[in-house]
Write an enzyme that holds these catalytic residues in place. Structure first.
Site, PDB file in Angstrom:
ATOM      1  N   ASP A 177      -8.304   3.270  -6.422  1.00  0.00           N
ATOM      2  CA  ASP A 177      -7.242   3.532  -5.390  1.00  0.00           C
ATOM      3  C   ASP A 177      -6.120   4.361  -6.203  1.00  0.00           C
ATOM      4  OD1 ASP A 177      -4.955   3.070  -3.603  1.00  0.00           O
ATOM      5  OD2 ASP A 177      -4.851   1.319  -3.855  1.00  0.00           O
TER       6      ASP A 177
HETATM    7  C1  NOJ Z   1      -2.762   3.371  -2.130  1.00  0.00           C
HETATM    8  C2  NOJ Z   1      -2.724   2.038  -1.342  1.00  0.00           C
HETATM    9  O1  NOJ Z   1      -2.918   1.216  -2.239  1.00  0.00           O
HETATM   10  C3  NOJ Z   1      -4.112   1.987  -0.739  1.00  0.00           C
HETATM   11  O2  NOJ Z   1      -4.227   0.924   0.396  1.00  0.00           O
HETATM   12  C4  NOJ Z   1      -4.626   3.521   0.258  1.00  0.00           C
HETATM   13  O3  NOJ Z   1      -5.620   3.565   1.054  1.00  0.00           O
HETATM   14  C5  NOJ Z   1      -4.459   4.449  -0.723  1.00  0.00           C
HETATM   15  N1  NOJ Z   1      -3.299   4.629  -1.368  1.00  0.00           N
HETATM   16  C6  NOJ Z   1      -4.477   5.897   0.169  1.00  0.00           C
HETATM   17  O4  NOJ Z   1      -3.655   6.169   0.856  1.00  0.00           O
END
Ligand code: NOJ
Length: 716
Positions: free
Chosen positions: A287
């Site tokens: 993530d």
């Molecule tokens: C951070 C977020 O926690 C996640 O849910 C998301 O898919 C990613 N960024 C990409 O934007």
């Protein structure tokens, strides 16, 4: 000269596979095109396939920083997110296919969370439909719209179980329960991926945030998570697994640590559970800057160390941190990461690209015609309106609802005329201009709105920026001025219908005493204004049920329906030394499964096909549900189970089944559930999964606190 060589080399690799008719087809354990590529790829090119960068957004749309374009050209970046539109993705894809040595197509990802251009209610609201078919339909529509805009991959479904209303991201999940959450995670995955991932309108799902991101201490985003392995497996892991069982081919590691180890470095999560136990065959992405963050966690000495920890734990793709790009080659050369490990990561990414059909046609998903024809259609918007209606939960009603059409009402409150808040966070490509009406606008189309009317619709709640990522709150009450407005209206002897739009369970204790009715509308999406009016005026009879418990106050949190009995359950009203509060009852304000209708449903006593069963056998429980009111309506019949004595303590009630039934006035339907070994299975004291013999209670009803019970046993 260079271009000729590149084109020739790409053609050569793909030609072999395509001429055999197998480029995108799996034969045995892999795809021929992937094998062919792996044979000729350099280490740098393999690492490039493990790198995911975001495009930058400007006011008018996506732009690529020159650096990223250079990375794509050099084969250093094989995947892009936050770039869409058929034309833009086509151009980027052209760079990858025509200007790199091997011409490997890019994978385009995006957060398509509750709709792409046609925005559906937030996921917490979707879960209150208790309807896998509607949830699947919303994901299917999102997939059609997103793929037409060039996307291949969505960072969804979000499978994080949550009993923490302070956490802003509770809005993105399916609530507190693993059974319901699993059914909906599987439904979303089916909706996105369909039954042929290589079709031009199916979208690769990404199961996130693995694991237990929904349990941050004190509800503060990104905070520490800690729980026993048993609790994790029983109450948190099932929805992730359900999505994987439904075919999801990518997983996102969560930001949080679990048992002291950041998920991004957890071999236990990625290898032992995900790959070895669950047989996951796709790839795992971090993530965002999850790799770099391990330095802040105090788990990695520096970014190089973090890259090594992540890749050795089984993380295949690095989103945005650039740690794989910067350090993997050196780590391989230094012998800290084996080339085989990098090969595995690269191969898994390439296999998913092959499954998407990208080697057969890298431009398959970039269709300006389809984008124009399939985006925000009347059909999509009608589905969004219907599903928004299904997701709303009537929390209380003293009979004021439904409102009579044509009779003046006043409409007030900070969210009454907001189109923006209807869309919520993670609104994909949704635009405020796409929202036809606010709640006020929709009510105006039905009724004269008159400031002096005796009946007031107060549209209150949370600014949509108070939900989602990095949006934790330490207070889950409505803003004081909104409650003050409600008090004031009641002091003026108005009848007040409170419509709340929000992304978390709120403490509505005071409001529940004051308002004549409360409709939980959540953030209902593009067509939300109309949907609220549909419910208020009775064109749609509300049927939503809470997928998460609403506490009386924050002090009761965490509060959820699958609590244990404790050694001192509170049963004596005057008792002191029992598990209770001095200042509030133990019961929540609104229980899990609660939700009213404009009609009444009456339940018969549950009847069992036998008093006991054994081994691989089963029994059936039947109950009759009658619509005893005057309108047609839909009820969600819920089944809960209690294992009375176990090798570890068991919840007093645990959801084990649900069915939706639609009944005309006066109509009765028999609803039945099968109870078998699977229904009774849990993680036993020795951490094996299975049932234990003994006596059980079952409960059937229209809410977790409104049930009829029966007893049965499971024998050797
Ligand atoms: C951070 C977020 O926690 C996640 O849910 C998301 O898919 C990613 N960024 C990409 O934007």
């Amino acid at each position: 000269m260079r271009k000729t060589f590149i084109a020739a080399s790409f053609a050569a690799v793909v030609f072999v596979a395509v001429s055999c008719g197998t480029a995108g087809r799996r034969t045995g354990s892999t795809y021929p095109v992937v094998d062919s590529l792996m044979r000729v790829m350099t280490l740098e090119e393999k690492i490039g396939q493990t790198v995911l960068f975001t495009s930058d957004w400007s006011v008018t749309g996506p732009t690529m920083r020159t650096g990223y374009l250079d990375d794509i050209r050099a084969g250093r970046c094989g995947n892009i997110f936050n770039a869409y539109t058929a034309d833009y993705t086509r151009e980027l894809q052209r760079v990858a296919v025509e200007e790199t040595r091997l011409g490997i197509p890019l994978l385009f990802g995006y957060d398509v969370i509750h709709g792409f251009r046609t925005i559906f209610p937030i996921n917490l609201a979707l879960s209150c439909t208790w309807d896998p078919a509607s949830v699947e339909e919303s994901a299917r529509i999102a997939a059609r719209e997103a793929t037409a805009a060039g996307l291949h991959w969505t960072f969804s479904p979000m499978c994080d179980i949550c009993v923490e209303p302070r956490w802003g991201r509770i809005s993105e999940g399916s609530g507190e329960d693993a059974f319901l959450g699993s059914a909906l995670a599987a439904a979303m995955t089916r909706g996105y991926q369909g039954d042929d991932l290589s079709a031009d309108n199916t979208l690769l799902a990404c199961v996130k945030h693995y694991a237990a991101y929904g349990a941050p201490q004190a509800g503060r985003d990104y905070n520490t998570v800690d729980m026993s392995e048993r609790w994790l497996r029983e109450f948190y892991l099932p929805p992730y697994k359900a999505a994987i069982d439904a075919g999801a081919l990518s997983v996102m590691a969560s930001f949080n640590e679990l048992d002291g180890v950041p998920a991004t470095a957890s071999k236990h999560l990625m290898e032992d559970i995900l790959r070895d136990e669950w047989g996951f065959k796709g790839f795992v992405v971090t993530d965002y800057t999850g790799i770099n963050e391990m330095v802040c966690h105090g788990y990695a000495a520096d970014e190089e160390d973090a890259a090594s920890l992540a890749v050795n734990a089984g993380i295949d793709m690095d989103m945005q941190s650039a740690a794989y790009m910067n350090y993997l080659k050196g780590l391989v050369e230094a012998g800290k990461v084996s080339e085989k490990t990098v090969d595995d990561c690269c191969r898994r990414v390439l296999e998913v690209k092959a499954a998407l059909g990208l080697f057969e046609d890298p431009y398959r998903y970039c269709s300006a015609e389809r984008e124009a024809a399939e985006t925000l259609t009347d059909q999509n918007r009608a589905a969004a309106r219907r599903i928004a209606c299904e997701s709303m939960v009537l929390l209380s009603n003293n009979g004021i609802l439904p409102l009579e059409k044509g009779r003046p009402v006043a409409v007030t409150g900070p969210l009454a005329d907001s189109k923006n808040d209807l869309l919520a966070s993670w609104r994909g490509a949704g635009r405020v201009e796409d929202v036809p009406v606010s709640v006020l606008g929709a009510i105006r189309e039905v009724n004269p709105v008159s400031a002096s009317a005796g009946t007031v619709v107060l549209v209150a709640g949370e600014d949509c920026r108070w939900s989602g990522e990095a949006a934790s709150r330490s207070d889950i009450r409505l803003p004081e001025e909104q409650t003050a407005l409600l008090r004031q209206l009641k002091a003026q002897r108005k009848k007040v219908v409170l419509v709340v739009m929000n992304g978390r369970p709120l403490d509505l204790s005071e409001e529940s005493q004051l308002a004549d009715a409360i409709l939980e509308a959540w953030y209902p999406g593009t067509m939300g204004g109309y949907a609220v009016a549909d419910v208020l005026f009775g064109d749609f009879n509300p049927s939503g049920k809470l997928s998460v418990t609403f506490p009386r106050n924050l002090g009761q949190v965490p509060i959820y329906h699958y609590a244990k009995n404790t050694g001192r359950p509170y049963v004596h009203p005057e008792a002191k030394y029992e598990s209770r509060y001095l200042d509030v009852p133990n019961e929540p304000l609104y229980a899990f499964g609660h939700g009213l209708s404009y009609t009444d449903f009456t339940y018969g006593e549950p009847e069992l096909s036998a008093a006991s069963f054994s081994g691989e056998g089963s029994i059936t429980v039947r109950t009759s549900v009658s619509n005893t009111g005057s309108r047609a309506g839909t009820e969600t019949v819920q089944l809960y189970i209690r294992d009375l004595v176990g090798s570890v303590t068991r919840p007093v009630k645990q959801l084990k089944g649900f069915r939706k039934v639609s009944l005309a006035p006066g109509e009765t339907e028999e609803v039945s559930f099968t109870i078998d070994k699977e229904t009774l299975s849990f993680w036993r004291q020795d951490m094996s999964f299975g049932p234990e013999t003994g006596d059980f209670k079952l409960f059937v009803g229209g809410a977790s606190d409104k049930v009829k019970e029966a007893q049965f046993s499971y024998t050797e």
